[in-house]
Every structure is written in C-alpha cells, then in structure tokens.
Design a protein around this motif. Structure first.
Motif, PDB file in Angstrom:
ATOM      1  N   ALA A  19       0.997  -1.122  -0.052  1.00  0.00           N
ATOM      2  CA  ALA A  19      -0.093   0.016  -0.058  1.00  0.00           C
ATOM      3  C   ALA A  19       0.743   1.226  -0.083  1.00  0.00           C
ATOM      4  N   GLY A  20       2.095   1.205   0.834  1.00  0.00           N
ATOM      5  CA  GLY A  20       2.846   2.430   0.656  1.00  0.00           C
ATOM      6  C   GLY A  20       3.451   2.478  -0.709  1.00  0.00           C
ATOM      7  N   ILE A  21       3.992   1.270  -1.144  1.00  0.00           N
ATOM      8  CA  ILE A  21       4.549   1.590  -2.475  1.00  0.00           C
ATOM      9  C   ILE A  21       3.576   2.159  -3.541  1.00  0.00           C
ATOM     10  N   TRP A  22       2.269   1.495  -3.544  1.00  0.00           N
ATOM     11  CA  TRP A  22       1.261   2.130  -4.312  1.00  0.00           C
ATOM     12  C   TRP A  22       1.039   3.835  -4.319  1.00  0.00           C
ATOM     13  N   LEU A  23       1.056   4.034  -3.051  1.00  0.00           N
ATOM     14  CA  LEU A  23       0.939   5.810  -2.694  1.00  0.00           C
ATOM     15  C   LEU A  23       2.128   6.481  -3.265  1.00  0.00           C
ATOM     16  N   ALA A  24       3.136   5.835  -3.015  1.00  0.00           N
ATOM     17  CA  ALA A  24       4.533   6.361  -3.546  1.00  0.00           C
ATOM     18  C   ALA A  24       4.650   6.658  -4.780  1.00  0.00           C
ATOM     19  N   VAL A  30       2.956  11.909 -10.092  1.00  0.00           N
ATOM     20  CA  VAL A  30       2.291  13.420 -10.402  1.00  0.00           C
ATOM     21  C   VAL A  30       3.567  14.304 -10.167  1.00  0.00           C
ATOM     22  N   LEU A  31       4.624  14.161  -9.231  1.00  0.00           N
ATOM     23  CA  LEU A  31       5.715  15.025  -9.345  1.00  0.00           C
ATOM     24  C   LEU A  31       6.500  15.055 -10.737  1.00  0.00           C
ATOM     25  N   HIS A  52       5.437   5.695 -16.859  1.00  0.00           N
ATOM     26  CA  HIS A  52       5.114   4.550 -17.325  1.00  0.00           C
ATOM     27  C   HIS A  52       5.704   3.671 -16.321  1.00  0.00           C
ATOM     28  N   ILE A  53       6.892   3.530 -16.043  1.00  0.00           N
ATOM     29  CA  ILE A  53       7.476   2.685 -14.857  1.00  0.00           C
ATOM     30  C   ILE A  53       6.636   2.657 -13.654  1.00  0.00           C
ATOM     31  N   PHE A  54       6.623   3.740 -13.095  1.00  0.00           N
ATOM     32  CA  PHE A  54       6.022   3.931 -11.789  1.00  0.00           C
ATOM     33  C   PHE A  54       4.262   3.515 -11.924  1.00  0.00           C
ATOM     34  N   PHE A  55       3.849   3.808 -13.065  1.00  0.00           N
ATOM     35  CA  PHE A  55       2.568   3.405 -13.273  1.00  0.00           C
ATOM     36  C   PHE A  55       2.256   1.848 -13.433  1.00  0.00           C
ATOM     37  N   TRP A  56       3.148   1.262 -13.819  1.00  0.00           N
ATOM     38  CA  TRP A  56       3.011  -0.423 -13.983  1.00  0.00           C
ATOM     39  C   TRP A  56       3.634  -0.766 -12.571  1.00  0.00           C
ATOM     40  N   ALA A  57       4.385  -0.291 -11.725  1.00  0.00           N
ATOM     41  CA  ALA A  57       4.784  -0.501 -10.391  1.00  0.00           C
ATOM     42  C   ALA A  57       3.585  -0.466  -9.549  1.00  0.00           C
ATOM     43  N   GLY A 105      -9.364   4.226  -7.094  1.00  0.00           N
ATOM     44  CA  GLY A 105      -9.842   4.666  -8.356  1.00  0.00           C
ATOM     45  C   GLY A 105      -9.678   5.902  -8.617  1.00  0.00           C
ATOM     46  N   ALA A 106      -9.739   7.061  -7.739  1.00  0.00           N
ATOM     47  CA  ALA A 106      -9.286   8.184  -7.990  1.00  0.00           C
ATOM     48  C   ALA A 106      -8.049   8.613  -8.311  1.00  0.00           C
ATOM     49  N   GLY A 107      -6.979   7.998  -7.572  1.00  0.00           N
ATOM     50  CA  GLY A 107      -5.504   7.918  -8.016  1.00  0.00           C
ATOM     51  C   GLY A 107      -5.525   7.662  -9.463  1.00  0.00           C
TER      52      GLY A 107
END
Length: 117
Positions: A19-24, A30-31, A52-57, A105-107
């Motif tokens: 969950a922490g990885i998802w939020l990060a 965004v950043l 893209h890398i962060f999205f798929w992570a 979903g909002a994220g």
C-alpha cells in the motif's frame, strides 16, 4: 510462535508495504509529470518513461494489495472483542475498504491521463 502466526504477520506487513509503494508510485507520477513544463523533448521522453515505470509498479503493488488483503480476510476471523465489538469492527472495515477503493480509483483517474497522454 507457530508458522501460521508468522505467515499471518508477514502477510500483514507485505499488505501494508505494498500500500505504501502504491501511494508512493502515484505521488511520484504526479511529481514527475509536473517536471514536464519547459523541458526539451529528450527530457520529456525520459520523464514519460519514468511515469510508465511507476504506473506499472503501482499496478503490481495493487495486485499484491488485493492478494494479501484476501489473505487477511480469511485469517482475521476470530471474535476477539465480543459479538458487539465484532459487528462494529466489521462495519468499519467495510467502510474503510469502500473509502480505499474510491481512493485507488481516484488515484488512477488522476494519473492515467498524465501517464498515457
């Protein structure tokens, strides 16, 4: 401590860590997206690849969250605090998960357009 108890604790740690990885990952997208402005095309291409890398992570983290969350569903079944407290606990868990699903979903709604533009 027996192996089952250790597995339950480990499952909870992995669930929270994912969950922490998802939020990060969502925050990183965004950043990174905000860095696009005024950058040369070559740098924007690199930033897009990072998005893209962060999205798929984040998607992998979401799968881990769901899998370990399912594991938690089947392991936390004891009635620790009595029937009245257990009713409240279950109701609060349902509310918490509805809020979390809405947050996930909002994220994704927020970052999808940033990543796949």
């Amino acid at each position: 401590m027996n192996v089952k108890n250790a597995a339950v604790i480990l499952n909870g740690f992995v669930h929270d860590f994912a969950a922490g990885i998802w939020l990060a990952a969502i925050a990183a997208i965004v950043l990174i997206h905000r860095m696009h402005g005024g950058q040369p095309t070559e740098i924007v291409a690199i930033l897009n690849r990072l998005e893209h890398i962060f999205f798929w992570a984040s998607v992998v983290a979401m799968v881990v969250i769901m899998a370990t969350g399912a594991g938690r569903t089947f392991t936390y079944v004891e009635n620790w605090y009595g029937p009245d407290a257990e009713k409240v606990r279950r109701r609060m868990l349902i509310i918490k998960h509805l809020v979390l699903f809405a947050t996930f979903g909002a994220g994704y709604l927020c970052v999808y357009g940033m990543v796949f533009h």
